[in-house]
Design a protein around this motif. Structure first.
Motif, PDB file in Angstrom:
ATOM      1  N   GLN A   1      47.423  34.285  32.754  1.00  0.00           N
ATOM      2  CA  GLN A   1      46.659  35.485  33.078  1.00  0.00           C
ATOM      3  C   GLN A   1      46.351  35.549  34.567  1.00  0.00           C
ATOM      4  O   GLN A   1      46.453  36.617  35.187  1.00  0.00           O
ATOM      5  N   LYS A   2      46.004  34.404  35.153  1.00  0.00           N
ATOM      6  CA  LYS A   2      45.714  34.376  36.590  1.00  0.00           C
ATOM      7  C   LYS A   2      46.966  34.682  37.394  1.00  0.00           C
ATOM      8  O   LYS A   2      46.921  35.446  38.369  1.00  0.00           O
ATOM      9  N   ARG A   3      48.106  34.113  36.981  1.00  0.00           N
ATOM     10  CA  ARG A   3      49.360  34.368  37.684  1.00  0.00           C
ATOM     11  C   ARG A   3      49.729  35.844  37.600  1.00  0.00           C
ATOM     12  O   ARG A   3      50.181  36.449  38.587  1.00  0.00           O
ATOM     13  N   LEU A   4      49.546  36.434  36.413  1.00  0.00           N
ATOM     14  CA  LEU A   4      49.843  37.851  36.231  1.00  0.00           C
ATOM     15  C   LEU A   4      48.977  38.707  37.147  1.00  0.00           C
ATOM     16  O   LEU A   4      49.467  39.644  37.786  1.00  0.00           O
ATOM     17  N   GLN A   5      47.676  38.395  37.201  1.00  0.00           N
ATOM     18  CA  GLN A   5      46.775  39.153  38.074  1.00  0.00           C
ATOM     19  C   GLN A   5      47.202  39.043  39.528  1.00  0.00           C
ATOM     20  O   GLN A   5      47.252  40.047  40.249  1.00  0.00           O
ATOM     21  N   ASP A   6      47.517  37.830  39.968  1.00  0.00           N
ATOM     22  CA  ASP A   6      47.879  37.614  41.365  1.00  0.00           C
ATOM     23  C   ASP A   6      49.164  38.364  41.734  1.00  0.00           C
ATOM     24  O   ASP A   6      49.235  39.026  42.776  1.00  0.00           O
ATOM     25  N   GLU A   7      50.181  38.246  40.882  1.00  0.00           N
ATOM     26  CA  GLU A   7      51.456  38.885  41.185  1.00  0.00           C
ATOM     27  C   GLU A   7      51.378  40.405  41.064  1.00  0.00           C
ATOM     28  O   GLU A   7      51.995  41.138  41.847  1.00  0.00           O
ATOM     29  N   PHE A   8      50.597  40.886  40.094  1.00  0.00           N
ATOM     30  CA  PHE A   8      50.455  42.330  39.911  1.00  0.00           C
ATOM     31  C   PHE A   8      49.722  42.941  41.107  1.00  0.00           C
ATOM     32  O   PHE A   8      50.103  44.001  41.612  1.00  0.00           O
ATOM     33  N   LYS A   9      48.683  42.254  41.583  1.00  0.00           N
ATOM     34  CA  LYS A   9      47.950  42.754  42.740  1.00  0.00           C
ATOM     35  C   LYS A   9      48.864  42.806  43.961  1.00  0.00           C
ATOM     36  O   LYS A   9      48.866  43.801  44.706  1.00  0.00           O
ATOM     37  N   THR A  10      49.644  41.752  44.162  1.00  0.00           N
ATOM     38  CA  THR A  10      50.560  41.723  45.305  1.00  0.00           C
ATOM     39  C   THR A  10      51.575  42.847  45.210  1.00  0.00           C
ATOM     40  O   THR A  10      51.887  43.512  46.208  1.00  0.00           O
ATOM     41  N   LEU A  11      52.085  43.075  43.999  1.00  0.00           N
ATOM     42  CA  LEU A  11      53.044  44.167  43.788  1.00  0.00           C
ATOM     43  C   LEU A  11      52.439  45.509  44.176  1.00  0.00           C
ATOM     44  O   LEU A  11      53.060  46.300  44.905  1.00  0.00           O
ATOM     45  N   LEU A  12      51.222  45.775  43.718  1.00  0.00           N
ATOM     46  CA  LEU A  12      50.588  47.060  43.991  1.00  0.00           C
ATOM     47  C   LEU A  12      50.300  47.232  45.480  1.00  0.00           C
ATOM     48  O   LEU A  12      50.548  48.301  46.052  1.00  0.00           O
ATOM     49  N   VAL A  13      49.791  46.181  46.113  1.00  0.00           N
ATOM     50  CA  VAL A  13      49.467  46.274  47.535  1.00  0.00           C
ATOM     51  C   VAL A  13      50.732  46.548  48.340  1.00  0.00           C
ATOM     52  O   VAL A  13      50.757  47.425  49.211  1.00  0.00           O
ATOM     53  N   ARG A  14      51.807  45.819  48.049  1.00  0.00           N
ATOM     54  CA  ARG A  14      53.053  46.020  48.784  1.00  0.00           C
ATOM     55  C   ARG A  14      53.661  47.389  48.486  1.00  0.00           C
ATOM     56  O   ARG A  14      54.239  48.035  49.359  1.00  0.00           O
ATOM     57  N   THR A  15      53.536  47.832  47.249  1.00  0.00           N
ATOM     58  CA  THR A  15      54.097  49.126  46.877  1.00  0.00           C
ATOM     59  C   THR A  15      53.427  50.256  47.628  1.00  0.00           C
ATOM     60  O   THR A  15      54.075  51.192  48.098  1.00  0.00           O
ATOM     61  N   TYR A  16      52.095  50.156  47.776  1.00  0.00           N
ATOM     62  CA  TYR A  16      51.346  51.254  48.349  1.00  0.00           C
ATOM     63  C   TYR A  16      51.077  51.113  49.846  1.00  0.00           C
ATOM     64  O   TYR A  16      50.618  52.062  50.479  1.00  0.00           O
ATOM     65  N   ALA A  17      51.355  49.944  50.423  1.00  0.00           N
ATOM     66  CA  ALA A  17      51.033  49.724  51.830  1.00  0.00           C
ATOM     67  C   ALA A  17      51.752  50.725  52.733  1.00  0.00           C
ATOM     68  O   ALA A  17      51.156  51.293  53.656  1.00  0.00           O
ATOM     69  N   GLY A  18      53.026  50.948  52.484  1.00  0.00           N
ATOM     70  CA  GLY A  18      53.789  51.867  53.314  1.00  0.00           C
ATOM     71  C   GLY A  18      53.260  53.277  53.265  1.00  0.00           C
ATOM     72  O   GLY A  18      53.349  54.026  54.248  1.00  0.00           O
ATOM     73  N   ALA A  19      52.691  53.663  52.136  1.00  0.00           N
ATOM     74  CA  ALA A  19      52.198  55.029  51.984  1.00  0.00           C
ATOM     75  C   ALA A  19      50.937  55.285  52.801  1.00  0.00           C
ATOM     76  O   ALA A  19      50.589  56.433  53.065  1.00  0.00           O
ATOM     77  N   LEU A  20      50.257  54.230  53.218  1.00  0.00           N
ATOM     78  CA  LEU A  20      49.052  54.425  54.019  1.00  0.00           C
ATOM     79  C   LEU A  20      49.366  55.104  55.349  1.00  0.00           C
ATOM     80  O   LEU A  20      48.503  55.746  55.958  1.00  0.00           O
ATOM     81  N   THR A  21      50.605  54.976  55.794  1.00  0.00           N
ATOM     82  CA  THR A  21      50.987  55.617  57.052  1.00  0.00           C
ATOM     83  C   THR A  21      50.996  57.137  56.910  1.00  0.00           C
ATOM     84  O   THR A  21      51.052  57.857  57.904  1.00  0.00           O
ATOM     85  N   GLN A  22      50.959  57.634  55.665  1.00  0.00           N
ATOM     86  CA  GLN A  22      50.978  59.078  55.438  1.00  0.00           C
ATOM     87  C   GLN A  22      49.576  59.700  55.468  1.00  0.00           C
ATOM     88  O   GLN A  22      49.430  60.913  55.389  1.00  0.00           O
ATOM     89  N   VAL A  23      48.551  58.873  55.549  1.00  0.00           N
ATOM     90  CA  VAL A  23      47.185  59.400  55.569  1.00  0.00           C
ATOM     91  C   VAL A  23      46.919  60.020  56.937  1.00  0.00           C
ATOM     92  O   VAL A  23      46.879  59.329  57.943  1.00  0.00           O
ATOM     93  N   LYS A  24      46.758  61.323  56.972  1.00  0.00           N
ATOM     94  CA  LYS A  24      46.560  62.043  58.230  1.00  0.00           C
ATOM     95  C   LYS A  24      45.261  62.852  58.189  1.00  0.00           C
ATOM     96  O   LYS A  24      44.220  62.380  58.582  1.00  0.00           O
ATOM     97  N   ASP A  25      45.358  64.083  57.697  1.00  0.00           N
ATOM     98  CA  ASP A  25      44.216  64.989  57.727  1.00  0.00           C
ATOM     99  C   ASP A  25      43.686  65.321  56.335  1.00  0.00           C
ATOM    100  O   ASP A  25      43.066  66.358  56.136  1.00  0.00           O
ATOM    101  N   GLN A  26      43.929  64.435  55.375  1.00  0.00           N
ATOM    102  CA  GLN A  26      43.495  64.721  54.011  1.00  0.00           C
ATOM    103  C   GLN A  26      41.979  64.627  53.871  1.00  0.00           C
ATOM    104  O   GLN A  26      41.308  63.870  54.586  1.00  0.00           O
ATOM    105  N   THR A  27      41.472  65.394  52.937  1.00  0.00           N
ATOM    106  CA  THR A  27      40.077  65.277  52.520  1.00  0.00           C
ATOM    107  C   THR A  27      40.059  65.112  51.008  1.00  0.00           C
ATOM    108  O   THR A  27      41.045  65.404  50.331  1.00  0.00           O
ATOM    109  N   ILE A  28      38.940  64.614  50.481  1.00  0.00           N
ATOM    110  CA  ILE A  28      38.835  64.397  49.039  1.00  0.00           C
ATOM    111  C   ILE A  28      37.649  65.185  48.491  1.00  0.00           C
ATOM    112  O   ILE A  28      36.542  65.117  49.035  1.00  0.00           O
ATOM    113  N   ALA A  29      37.905  65.942  47.440  1.00  0.00           N
ATOM    114  CA  ALA A  29      36.863  66.737  46.789  1.00  0.00           C
ATOM    115  C   ALA A  29      36.614  66.191  45.391  1.00  0.00           C
ATOM    116  O   ALA A  29      37.559  65.910  44.650  1.00  0.00           O
TER     117      ALA A  29
END
Length: 216
Positions: free
Chosen positions: A99-127
């Motif tokens: 379970q710990k290994r799954l959590q660690d690897e899943f978190k790493t997968l998500l962070v790496r998957t979404y890291a590149g998309a952070l460069t797209q954050v420009k003028d967005q707002t959240i409602a």
């Protein structure tokens, strides 16, 4: 595991990146976790400003993103429940070490998957949309919308109340809950190669991504 099952559209990437980064730049104890919508609102506002002001994050500095996620995001996320939901019925069959290994690897997968998309954050707002919840509810959905150029992006959160504090345990981007997105592919991998097989697949994928980043 079919790589296409991990793929997302560009707009889903952006929404998911904002979700995974929602607490970047905000001190862990600063957010008001007494009400779920207040928590999401405060973290959202602080996150957008932090990402816009940080050129390293915009440039995709993975190590900085990982450090921020560990220090800022995780205090507000029940990641064990998130991972358990993605693994589904097989979670109860896993040993504590698995379970710990799954959590660690899943978190790493998500962070790496979404890291590149952070460069797209420009003028967005959240409602925030009106919260539909009773005073005694211990699980709620906070619905938000990312607004910027183009159509709004639906971004919702499932939260649970733990010891009087609200914690995020799932995220919905454009109608797709994060746990649901991975559950079928995880189940197929476990069915074919067992829980250790899924752990190995995730670890190999993360290692490949890490090696590619080093080469770049």
């Amino acid at each position: 595991m079919n790589a296409s099952k991990f793929s997302l559209t560009k707009r889903v990437f952006l929404g998911a990146a904002l979700a995974s980064a929602m607490t970047l730049g905000a001190p862990a104890m600063a957010a008001d976790a007494s009400a779920p919508d207040l928590l999401i609102r405060q973290l959202s506002l602080e996150t957008l400003e932090a990402v816009k002001a940080d050129k390293s994050i915009q440039g995709g500095d993975l190590q900085k993103i990982i450090a921020l996620v560990d220090g800022k995001v995780m205090p507000h996320v029940n990641f064990q429940r998130m991972t358990a939901s993605a693994v589904g019925r097989f979670w109860r069959q896993a040993t504590p070490e698995q379970q710990k290994r799954l959590q660690d690897e899943f978190k790493t997968l998500l962070v790496r998957t979404y890291a590149g998309a952070l460069t797209q954050v420009k003028d967005q707002t959240i409602a925030l949309k009106p919260l539909r919840a009773g005073a005694d509810d211990t699980e709620v959905v906070v619905r938000t919308e990312i607004r910027g150029k183009g159509d709004p992006i639906q971004l919702d959160y499932r939260l649970e109340k733990v010891s009087g504090v609200w914690m995020i345990f799932d995220v919905n981007v454009l109608g797709i809950w994060l746990a649901d997105q991975y559950r079928n592919s995880f189940a197929q991998e476990i069915g074919a190669n067992g829980i250790d097989g899924l752990i190995k697949t995730l670890a190999d994928k993360n290692q490949k991504a890490s090696s590619a980043a080093v080469k770049v």
